[in-house]
Design a protein around this motif. Structure first.
Motif, mmCIF file in Angstrom:
data_model
loop_
_atom_site.group_PDB
_atom_site.id
_atom_site.type_symbol
_atom_site.label_atom_id
_atom_site.label_comp_id
_atom_site.label_asym_id
_atom_site.label_seq_id
_atom_site.Cartn_x
_atom_site.Cartn_y
_atom_site.Cartn_z
ATOM 1 N N SER A 198 0.823 -1.210 0.000
ATOM 2 C CA SER A 198 0.000 0.000 0.000
ATOM 3 C C SER A 198 0.857 1.260 0.000
ATOM 4 C CB SER A 198 -0.918 -0.002 1.222
ATOM 5 O OG SER A 198 -1.974 0.908 1.078
ATOM 6 N N ALA A 199 0.557 2.162 -0.927
ATOM 7 C CA ALA A 199 1.327 3.390 -1.080
ATOM 8 C C ALA A 199 0.614 4.569 -0.451
ATOM 9 C CB ALA A 199 1.577 3.665 -2.563
ATOM 10 N N GLY A 200 1.403 5.398 0.239
ATOM 11 C CA GLY A 200 0.877 6.625 0.806
ATOM 12 C C GLY A 200 1.540 7.830 0.168
ATOM 13 N N ALA A 201 1.271 9.004 0.724
ATOM 14 C CA ALA A 201 1.826 10.234 0.165
ATOM 15 C C ALA A 201 3.349 10.242 0.202
ATOM 16 C CB ALA A 201 1.270 11.440 0.929
ATOM 17 N N LYS A 225 -5.763 7.537 0.922
ATOM 18 C CA LYS A 225 -6.624 8.588 0.384
ATOM 19 C C LYS A 225 -5.847 9.704 -0.317
ATOM 20 C CE LYS A 225 -10.292 11.823 1.737
ATOM 21 N NZ LYS A 225 -11.108 12.323 2.881
ATOM 22 N N PRO A 226 -4.742 10.227 0.254
ATOM 23 C CA PRO A 226 -4.010 11.302 -0.437
ATOM 24 C C PRO A 226 -3.532 10.899 -1.829
ATOM 25 C CG PRO A 226 -3.311 11.185 1.847
ATOM 26 C CD PRO A 226 -4.176 9.976 1.602
ATOM 27 N N VAL A 227 -3.131 9.652 -2.008
ATOM 28 C CA VAL A 227 -2.652 9.189 -3.307
ATOM 29 C C VAL A 227 -3.797 9.190 -4.322
ATOM 30 C CG1 VAL A 227 -1.618 7.250 -4.556
ATOM 31 C CG2 VAL A 227 -0.835 7.807 -2.251
ATOM 32 N N VAL A 228 -4.976 8.785 -3.875
ATOM 33 C CA VAL A 228 -6.144 8.794 -4.753
ATOM 34 C C VAL A 228 -6.534 10.223 -5.099
ATOM 35 C CG1 VAL A 228 -8.597 8.189 -4.929
ATOM 36 C CG2 VAL A 228 -6.985 6.577 -3.896
ATOM 37 N N GLU A 229 -6.485 11.116 -4.114
ATOM 38 C CA GLU A 229 -6.850 12.515 -4.356
ATOM 39 C C GLU A 229 -5.868 13.211 -5.293
ATOM 40 O OE1 GLU A 229 -7.156 14.057 -0.394
ATOM 41 O OE2 GLU A 229 -9.312 13.608 -0.278
ATOM 42 N N GLN A 230 -4.650 12.695 -5.360
ATOM 43 C CA GLN A 230 -3.661 13.227 -6.295
ATOM 44 C C GLN A 230 -3.805 12.619 -7.687
ATOM 45 O OE1 GLN A 230 0.044 12.250 -4.383
ATOM 46 N NE2 GLN A 230 -0.315 13.630 -2.643
ATOM 47 N N SER A 231 -4.846 11.784 -7.866
ATOM 48 C CA SER A 231 -5.123 11.107 -9.147
ATOM 49 C C SER A 231 -3.993 10.169 -9.554
ATOM 50 C CB SER A 231 -5.386 12.133 -10.262
ATOM 51 O OG SER A 231 -6.506 12.947 -9.945
ATOM 52 N N ARG A 232 -3.290 9.633 -8.575
ATOM 53 C CA ARG A 232 -2.217 8.678 -8.847
ATOM 54 C C ARG A 232 -2.700 7.243 -8.741
ATOM 55 N NH1 ARG A 232 1.863 9.844 -4.512
ATOM 56 N NH2 ARG A 232 2.979 8.148 -5.566
ATOM 57 N N VAL A 239 -7.698 2.366 0.549
ATOM 58 C CA VAL A 239 -7.936 1.811 1.877
ATOM 59 C C VAL A 239 -8.322 2.940 2.816
ATOM 60 C CG1 VAL A 239 -6.889 0.624 3.850
ATOM 61 C CG2 VAL A 239 -6.294 -0.069 1.515
ATOM 62 N N GLY A 240 -9.363 2.732 3.611
ATOM 63 C CA GLY A 240 -9.731 3.759 4.575
ATOM 64 C C GLY A 240 -11.227 3.906 4.713
ATOM 65 N N GLN A 241 -11.630 4.818 5.574
ATOM 66 C CA GLN A 241 -13.041 5.018 5.860
ATOM 67 C C GLN A 241 -13.834 5.396 4.615
ATOM 68 O OE1 GLN A 241 -14.797 4.413 8.434
ATOM 69 N NE2 GLN A 241 -16.710 5.362 7.800
ATOM 70 N N SER A 242 -13.259 6.217 3.749
ATOM 71 C CA SER A 242 -13.951 6.611 2.521
ATOM 72 C C SER A 242 -13.571 5.703 1.356
ATOM 73 C CB SER A 242 -13.635 8.067 2.164
ATOM 74 O OG SER A 242 -12.234 8.263 2.029
ATOM 75 N N GLY A 243 -12.775 4.675 1.629
ATOM 76 C CA GLY A 243 -12.411 3.686 0.617
ATOM 77 C C GLY A 243 -12.939 2.325 1.007
ATOM 78 N N LYS A 244 -12.039 1.343 1.144
ATOM 79 C CA LYS A 244 -12.447 -0.013 1.490
ATOM 80 C C LYS A 244 -11.783 -0.451 2.792
ATOM 81 C CE LYS A 244 -13.310 -1.512 -3.273
ATOM 82 N NZ LYS A 244 -12.947 -2.448 -4.359
ATOM 83 N N THR A 245 -12.479 -1.307 3.510
ATOM 84 C CA THR A 245 -11.946 -1.890 4.739
ATOM 85 C C THR A 245 -11.317 -3.232 4.394
ATOM 86 O OG1 THR A 245 -13.677 -0.817 6.043
ATOM 87 C CG2 THR A 245 -12.504 -2.663 7.060
ATOM 88 N N VAL A 246 -10.068 -3.414 4.777
ATOM 89 C CA VAL A 246 -9.316 -4.602 4.371
ATOM 90 C C VAL A 246 -8.833 -5.380 5.589
ATOM 91 C CG1 VAL A 246 -8.593 -3.534 2.201
ATOM 92 C CG2 VAL A 246 -7.140 -3.299 4.231
ATOM 93 N N SER A 247 -8.598 -6.680 5.370
ATOM 94 C CA SER A 247 -8.139 -7.559 6.453
ATOM 95 C C SER A 247 -7.071 -8.514 5.944
ATOM 96 C CB SER A 247 -9.317 -8.349 7.026
ATOM 97 O OG SER A 247 -10.351 -7.502 7.455
ATOM 98 N N GLY A 255 5.166 4.759 3.222
ATOM 99 C CA GLY A 255 4.980 6.200 3.308
ATOM 100 C C GLY A 255 3.584 6.616 3.699
ATOM 101 N N ILE A 256 2.914 5.810 4.505
ATOM 102 C CA ILE A 256 1.561 6.126 4.970
ATOM 103 C C ILE A 256 1.659 6.671 6.391
ATOM 104 C CG2 ILE A 256 -0.711 5.198 5.526
ATOM 105 C CD1 ILE A 256 -0.313 3.130 3.353
#
Length: 308
Positions: A198-201, A225-232, A239-247, A255-256
């Motif tokens: 998983s990649a972060g900012a 979320k920041p990576v998605v908001e950067q259109s990357r 992954v996250g509250q506004s994305g998907k919950t993973v296990s 870099g998260i």
């Protein structure tokens, strides 16, 4: 007796059944009578409910939120449920608020936890952009909540439900017309992956560089979320509250930082490796292994070591 209803999403039946865990938690010490509502299930074998209410009508457009809301309202009028749970999928997000308005009930969206104590039944959800958790006391009925898939996980279900055929009265015709259907290229759902890279900012390179590493580890790539908001990255792998919950069994966080919004998307992760130049990043406090350093450099060296 605490009566709870779960609206079964035909596209996510397993995640719908998982909501039985949420219903059991909300019932507390009361005996739970668990109902499922299935609409045009087409002979799908659904287990885990005490009663499965089936509505079979070919004329029903299963993805018309107005029609589905009418059906759930009629079912509730007959059974008078104490709580109603709906998956927070794109479709569920259209049905839940409509139904809450019809029933003049409150709706707690995207809950992540449930508590029952002397103060009553409380639904917990992130607030203020995920910077804090709100604990909402529910003292009216029905208690309505929407839940992201994979937030709650039911134990292995084997109970065979009693099947009840429900006849809809005065069903309004659907106003949705399907013009075309386009099949998307099927990709692995990150919620099903055992390993996530998983990649972060803090990972400022192209995410394509992670594909070979993810394949080597028999996993898939995800993002914060920041990576998605950067259109990357596409939202489907967020992954996250506004994305998907993973296990996953292994979550390699590159870099998260670890905001509450992101952490709420991690449930029952067995091993978490956090790579970050910030030793005080919140995600580090949840990690099994912490690597203090640049995520891009770490990936390059790990790929070299793994020959990928």
């Amino acid at each position: 007796m605490f009566k709870a209803l779960i609206l079964v999403d035909n596209d996510f039946t397993d995640y719908s059944i998982d909501l039985s865990d949420a219903a059991q938690r909300l019932a507390g010490e009361e005996n739970l009578q668990l109902y499922g509502l299935g609409i045009n299930l087409e002979n799908q074998q659904i287990k885990g409910f005490d009663t499965l209410i089936c509505v079979e009508e070919p004329a029903i457009q299963a993805k018309d939120s107005r029609v589905i809301t009418d059906i759930v309202q009629q079912v509730h009028q007959k059974y008078d449920f104490d709580s109603i749970f709906i998956l927070a999928t794109d479709f569920g997000r259209m049905v839940a608020p409509r139904l809450a308005m019809r029933l003049k009930a409150g709706l707690v969206a995207d809950i992540t936890a449930i508590e029952v104590d002397q103060k009553g039944r409380k639904l917990i959800r992130p607030a203020f952009s995920g910077n804090m958790l709100a604990s909402i006391v529910c003292d009216t009925k029905p208690i309505m909540a929407s839940v992201h898939p994979n937030v709650f996980q039911a134990e292995k279900v084997t109970k065979q439900p009693e099947i009840v055929d429900f006849q809809i009265t005065e069903m309004k015709p659907s106003t949705i017309e399907v013009l075309t259907v386009t099949e998307n290229e099927k990709q692995q759902d990150i919620r099903e992956a055992e390993v996530l890279v998983s990649a972060g900012a803090g990972f400022n390179e192209d995410l394509d560089q992670l594909t070979d590493l993810a394949h080597k580890l028999k996993g898939t790539v995800s993002a914060s979320k920041p990576v998605v908001e950067q259109s990357r990255a596409p939202r489907e792998i967020q992954v996250g509250q506004s994305g998907k919950t993973v296990s996953p069994s292994l979550y390699l966080a590159l870099g998260i930082y670890g905001s509450m919004q992101h952490i709420e998307g991690l449930k029952n992760v067995k091993d978490l490796i956090s790579v970050n130049i910030d030793q005080g990043a919140p995600l580090n406090y949840l990690a099994n292994i912490i690597v203090v350093g640049d995520a891009v450099e770490f990936v390059a060296k790990l790929k070299q070591w793994l020959n990928c």
